[in-house]
Design an enzyme around this catalytic site. Structure first.
Site, PDB file in Angstrom:
ATOM      1  N   SER A 109       0.837  -1.197   0.000  1.00  0.00           N
ATOM      2  CA  SER A 109       0.000   0.000   0.000  1.00  0.00           C
ATOM      3  C   SER A 109       0.871   1.245   0.000  1.00  0.00           C
ATOM      4  CB  SER A 109      -0.940   0.010   1.210  1.00  0.00           C
ATOM      5  OG  SER A 109      -0.198  -0.005   2.418  1.00  0.00           O
ATOM      6  N   HIS A 123      -2.931   7.321  -3.884  1.00  0.00           N
ATOM      7  CA  HIS A 123      -3.073   6.116  -3.055  1.00  0.00           C
ATOM      8  C   HIS A 123      -3.038   4.898  -3.957  1.00  0.00           C
ATOM      9  CE1 HIS A 123      -6.055   2.935  -1.930  1.00  0.00           C
ATOM     10  NE2 HIS A 123      -5.266   2.852  -0.880  1.00  0.00           N
ATOM     11  N   GLY A 297      -2.780  -5.853  13.041  1.00  0.00           N
ATOM     12  CA  GLY A 297      -1.615  -5.368  12.320  1.00  0.00           C
ATOM     13  C   GLY A 297      -0.923  -4.259  13.092  1.00  0.00           C
TER      14      GLY A 297
END
Length: 339
Positions: A109, A123, A297
């Site tokens: 990401s 993004h 996470g």
């Protein structure tokens, strides 16, 4: 760190191969390396600092963040992979077919916040999920300008369309419409930016659109073209790889063209105000944020998408006929940028 493995036999091209987890993990790390190298060259002075982390339940990642560069005020390019014996209850409620299997998820990401208000935030996220014979790819890329230029949006979309068209003529129109719907703030009644592509739950079978907005344009287009012929795991993976490698050609030319555009306090304040929309979306609607937090996470890595500075203003209204007003009247509404 060792990629989780599970015993499986790929008896069909629509099942993941026995080395699927290792191959997708290797690709996700490779595009992290390639993109970081390209962005450091683009910025000129900024460098990514890496934090490696491990997840006690299984997995870990490499978080790379650049701060106070010549172009990028802050940006992150993250790789992660997590695995475990069972998924959280909230995820199993949406995907009960994954019950009883160990799971594996990996992805890369990116969120980049340039300092100059004439440079757009961008993004990217591509991800893979597997639980026994169940698998899918998801992700996409979208552009969020503050002072937008139509030619930049056109270049961005045409680059993504070229990557999609190599694999299926319906990919770009379906995933472009899906992106417009996904990166939408219902409480603001506006899109986050000029879009890009977005897809989820792509396992090579069934309709292209597989989401909740069954009355939206993406679902209507998917229903109109009908169910494409089944696509193998290899073909979907190849598509995702080309999409990942389209990032630098789609974004770098925009930065190179606009990076020296002068700006003042007015433009900077408007940029910081519009960054607030980015925060609202990522904390309220973003699936990657939700999945990362629900699977324990690394919080700092999950929230690296947030900008370093942001402001909110009560009942802000742009001045009529101003560049700021043009953003609202034209660029925050879905457009056919590729044409």
């Amino acid at each position: 760190m060792t990629v989780s493995t599970t015993l499986k036999t790929a008896t069909s091209p629509f099942l993941p191969p026995t080395d699927s987890r290792a191959r997708v993990s290797a690709f996700m790390k490779t595009i992290q390396d390639e993109i970081c190298q390209g962005l450091e060259q683009l910025d000129g002075s900024g460098k990514f600092k890496q934090d490696a982390w491990e997840r006690s339940e299984g997995g870990g990642g490499r978080s790379r963040v650049m701060r106070e560069g010549d172009v990028f005020e802050q940006g992150g390019v993250n790789f992660s992979q997590v695995w475990g014996e069972s998924l959280p209850a909230l995820i199993l409620a949406k995907h009960p077919e994954a019950a009883g299997h160990d799971f594996y998820a990996t992805g890369t990401s990116i969120v980049l916040h340039p300092r100059n208000p004439y440079l757009p935030t961008v993004h990217l996220n591509y991800r893979y999920f597997e639980a026994g014979p169940i698998w899918w790819f998801g992700g996409g890329i979208d552009l969020t300008p503050y002072y937008p230029f139509a030619e930049d949006a056109t270049h961005f979309h045409n680059t993504l369309k070229a990557a999609c068209d190599k694999h299926h003529p319906a990919y770009y129109p379906a995933f472009k419409l899906w992106c417009d719907e996904y990166f939408y703030l219902p409480h603001r009644q506006e899109t986050r930016g000029v879009g890009g592509i977005f897809f989820d739950y792509q396992n090579g079978q069934g309709p292209l659109y597989r989401d909740q907005n069954v009355k939206g344009k993406a679902a209507a287009y998917s229903n109109e073209i009908g169910k494409p012929e089944d696509r193998s795991w290899e073909s979907v993976f190849a598509f995702v790889q080309d999409c990942g490698r389209a990032f630098l050609p789609a974004y770098v030319p925009i930065i190179e063209k606009r990076r020296s555009t002068p700006y003042g306090e007015r433009e900077r304040n408007f940029q910081l105000y519009r960054r607030g929309r980015y925060v609202e979306f990522n904390l309220v609607y973003d699936r990657g944020t939700t999945f990362g937090l629900q699977t324990n996470g690394r919080t700092e890595s999950i929230l690296m998408s947030l900008p370093p500075l942001v402001r909110w203003e009560y009942c802000f209204e742009p001045e009529p006929n101003s560049p700021e007003a043009e953003l609202y009247s034209k660029f925050l509404k879905p457009q056919d940028w590729a044409n």
